[in-house]
Design a protein around this motif. Structure first.
Motif, mmCIF file in Angstrom:
data_model
loop_
_atom_site.group_PDB
_atom_site.id
_atom_site.type_symbol
_atom_site.label_atom_id
_atom_site.label_comp_id
_atom_site.label_asym_id
_atom_site.label_seq_id
_atom_site.Cartn_x
_atom_site.Cartn_y
_atom_site.Cartn_z
ATOM 1 N N TRP A 48 0.800 -1.214 0.000
ATOM 2 C CA TRP A 48 0.000 0.000 0.000
ATOM 3 C C TRP A 48 0.840 1.274 0.000
ATOM 4 C CZ3 TRP A 48 -4.804 -0.825 -1.232
ATOM 5 C CH2 TRP A 48 -5.411 -2.019 -0.894
ATOM 6 N N ASP A 49 2.155 1.174 -0.130
ATOM 7 C CA ASP A 49 3.019 2.348 -0.053
ATOM 8 C C ASP A 49 2.848 3.331 -1.197
ATOM 9 O OD1 ASP A 49 4.192 2.079 2.353
ATOM 10 O OD2 ASP A 49 6.060 1.211 1.613
ATOM 11 N N THR A 50 2.529 2.861 -2.388
ATOM 12 C CA THR A 50 2.429 3.757 -3.548
ATOM 13 C C THR A 50 0.983 3.921 -3.990
ATOM 14 O OG1 THR A 50 2.715 1.951 -5.112
ATOM 15 C CG2 THR A 50 4.697 3.087 -4.395
ATOM 16 N N PHE A 51 0.713 5.050 -4.596
ATOM 17 C CA PHE A 51 -0.592 5.275 -5.227
ATOM 18 C C PHE A 51 -0.344 5.568 -6.692
ATOM 19 C CE2 PHE A 51 -3.858 7.988 -6.963
ATOM 20 C CZ PHE A 51 -4.982 7.249 -6.675
ATOM 21 N N PRO A 52 -1.010 4.965 -7.594
ATOM 22 C CA PRO A 52 -1.943 3.861 -7.377
ATOM 23 C C PRO A 52 -1.197 2.535 -7.365
ATOM 24 C CG PRO A 52 -2.027 4.523 -9.669
ATOM 25 C CD PRO A 52 -1.036 5.430 -8.984
ATOM 26 N N ASN A 53 -1.502 1.707 -6.393
ATOM 27 C CA ASN A 53 -0.996 0.348 -6.462
ATOM 28 C C ASN A 53 -1.912 -0.404 -7.433
ATOM 29 O OD1 ASN A 53 -3.299 -0.533 -5.042
ATOM 30 N ND2 ASN A 53 -2.281 -0.216 -3.099
ATOM 31 N N HIS A 54 -1.694 -1.688 -7.598
ATOM 32 C CA HIS A 54 -2.488 -2.404 -8.602
ATOM 33 C C HIS A 54 -3.978 -2.455 -8.249
ATOM 34 C CE1 HIS A 54 0.607 -3.561 -11.346
ATOM 35 N NE2 HIS A 54 1.343 -4.070 -10.387
ATOM 36 N N VAL A 55 -4.299 -2.500 -6.980
ATOM 37 C CA VAL A 55 -5.713 -2.516 -6.589
ATOM 38 C C VAL A 55 -6.357 -1.163 -6.897
ATOM 39 C CG1 VAL A 55 -7.295 -2.748 -4.644
ATOM 40 C CG2 VAL A 55 -5.353 -4.288 -4.840
ATOM 41 N N ASP A 56 -5.647 -0.081 -6.584
ATOM 42 C CA ASP A 56 -6.153 1.252 -6.924
ATOM 43 C C ASP A 56 -6.317 1.406 -8.428
ATOM 44 O OD1 ASP A 56 -6.020 1.990 -4.232
ATOM 45 O OD2 ASP A 56 -3.975 2.763 -4.448
ATOM 46 N N GLY A 57 -5.314 0.953 -9.181
ATOM 47 C CA GLY A 57 -5.368 1.045 -10.639
ATOM 48 C C GLY A 57 -6.538 0.283 -11.219
ATOM 49 N N SER A 58 -6.771 -0.900 -10.689
ATOM 50 C CA SER A 58 -7.902 -1.697 -11.146
ATOM 51 C C SER A 58 -9.223 -1.012 -10.810
ATOM 52 C CB SER A 58 -7.849 -3.077 -10.502
ATOM 53 O OG SER A 58 -8.913 -3.869 -10.941
ATOM 54 N N ALA A 59 -9.335 -0.456 -9.620
ATOM 55 C CA ALA A 59 -10.571 0.232 -9.221
ATOM 56 C C ALA A 59 -10.825 1.465 -10.080
ATOM 57 C CB ALA A 59 -10.504 0.616 -7.751
ATOM 58 N N ILE A 60 -9.772 2.228 -10.358
ATOM 59 C CA ILE A 60 -9.925 3.425 -11.195
ATOM 60 C C ILE A 60 -10.362 3.036 -12.604
ATOM 61 C CG2 ILE A 60 -8.672 5.317 -12.314
ATOM 62 C CD1 ILE A 60 -6.914 5.418 -9.746
ATOM 63 N N ALA A 61 -9.662 2.069 -13.193
ATOM 64 C CA ALA A 61 -9.973 1.664 -14.568
ATOM 65 C C ALA A 61 -11.369 1.064 -14.679
ATOM 66 C CB ALA A 61 -8.917 0.678 -15.063
ATOM 67 N N LEU A 62 -11.730 0.212 -13.750
ATOM 68 C CA LEU A 62 -13.063 -0.391 -13.810
ATOM 69 C C LEU A 62 -14.148 0.639 -13.512
ATOM 70 C CD1 LEU A 62 -12.334 -3.861 -12.207
ATOM 71 C CD2 LEU A 62 -12.610 -3.288 -14.615
ATOM 72 N N GLY A 63 -13.847 1.632 -12.679
ATOM 73 C CA GLY A 63 -14.790 2.727 -12.441
ATOM 74 C C GLY A 63 -15.057 3.536 -13.708
ATOM 75 N N VAL A 64 -13.999 3.817 -14.460
ATOM 76 C CA VAL A 64 -14.174 4.557 -15.727
ATOM 77 C C VAL A 64 -14.956 3.709 -16.725
ATOM 78 C CG1 VAL A 64 -12.968 5.566 -17.700
ATOM 79 C CG2 VAL A 64 -12.128 5.974 -15.396
ATOM 80 N N ALA A 65 -14.701 2.396 -16.747
ATOM 81 C CA ALA A 65 -15.443 1.507 -17.644
ATOM 82 C C ALA A 65 -16.935 1.501 -17.287
ATOM 83 C CB ALA A 65 -14.889 0.092 -17.591
ATOM 84 N N VAL A 66 -17.241 1.465 -16.009
ATOM 85 C CA VAL A 66 -18.646 1.503 -15.581
ATOM 86 C C VAL A 66 -19.276 2.852 -15.937
ATOM 87 C CG1 VAL A 66 -20.147 1.524 -13.530
ATOM 88 C CG2 VAL A 66 -18.419 -0.243 -13.789
ATOM 89 N N LEU A 67 -18.519 3.925 -15.786
ATOM 90 C CA LEU A 67 -19.019 5.249 -16.174
ATOM 91 C C LEU A 67 -19.334 5.297 -17.664
ATOM 92 C CD1 LEU A 67 -19.564 8.230 -15.348
ATOM 93 C CD2 LEU A 67 -17.172 8.670 -15.975
ATOM 94 N N CYS A 68 -18.455 4.743 -18.488
ATOM 95 C CA CYS A 68 -18.708 4.697 -19.937
ATOM 96 C C CYS A 68 -19.916 3.832 -20.257
ATOM 97 C CB CYS A 68 -17.486 4.163 -20.676
ATOM 98 S SG CYS A 68 -16.095 5.278 -20.673
ATOM 99 N N TRP A 69 -20.070 2.743 -19.532
ATOM 100 C CA TRP A 69 -21.224 1.876 -19.746
ATOM 101 C C TRP A 69 -22.509 2.620 -19.379
ATOM 102 C CZ3 TRP A 69 -24.381 -0.594 -15.913
ATOM 103 C CH2 TRP A 69 -25.287 -1.521 -16.442
ATOM 104 N N THR A 70 -22.468 3.409 -18.317
ATOM 105 C CA THR A 70 -23.642 4.178 -17.898
ATOM 106 C C THR A 70 -23.978 5.277 -18.916
ATOM 107 O OG1 THR A 70 -23.024 3.798 -15.599
ATOM 108 C CG2 THR A 70 -24.614 5.523 -16.016
ATOM 109 N N LEU A 71 -22.949 5.956 -19.426
ATOM 110 C CA LEU A 71 -23.171 7.032 -20.381
ATOM 111 C C LEU A 71 -23.618 6.534 -21.750
ATOM 112 C CD1 LEU A 71 -20.111 9.340 -19.611
ATOM 113 C CD2 LEU A 71 -22.504 9.725 -19.000
#
Length: 128
Positions: free
Chosen positions: A104-127
């Motif tokens: 958890w020392d760096t941002f974005p770690n892989h979990v953060d990166g996955s959450a950000i990318a999947l969040g944008v994908a869900v936003l595109c799906w909604t739009l």
């Protein structure tokens, strides 16, 4: 006992760019190239227009990035990560599983990166 929310000690700009900016630029470039070639004009008009077509490309790119970071999180957490073959990899360094704190020392770690990318994908799906 209470569990503390992990906090990052540094921002890794290269990984942040790989999560946020690069997939967006790639999606716009691919979508624009396909639309400019004229091969998708008729199906695009039937499918909701140019914006919907570009949103599909953006969603596809961010889904791919999200899944890559999710698998990277598993590899980093349990096997010490996988060498990417980039100049950033230390040659000959033995990899070991990441400790909970170093994960958890760096941002974005892989979990953060996955959450950000999947969040944008869900936003595109909604739009779209």
């Amino acid at each position: 006992m209470f569990s503390r929310i992990p906090s990052a000690r540094r921002v890794e700009t290269q990984r942040l760019l790989s999560v946020v900016a690069i997939p967006f630029a790639a999606a716009l470039a691919m979508g624009t190239a396909v639309l400019a070639s004229g091969t998708a004009v008729l199906p695009t008009a039937e499918g909701g227009g140019t914006l919907a077509f570009l949103l599909e490309f953006v969603k596809f790119c961010y889904l791919a990035v999200g899944m890559a970071h999710l698998s990277g999180a598993l590899a980093e957490r349990f096997a010490g990560g996988l060498p990417a073959g980039l100049w950033l990899d230390e040659l000959g360094e033995e990899r070991s599983p990441a400790t909970t704190q170093s994960f958890w020392d760096t941002f974005p770690n892989h979990v953060d990166g996955s959450a950000i990318a999947l969040g944008v994908a869900v936003l595109c799906w909604t739009l779209g």
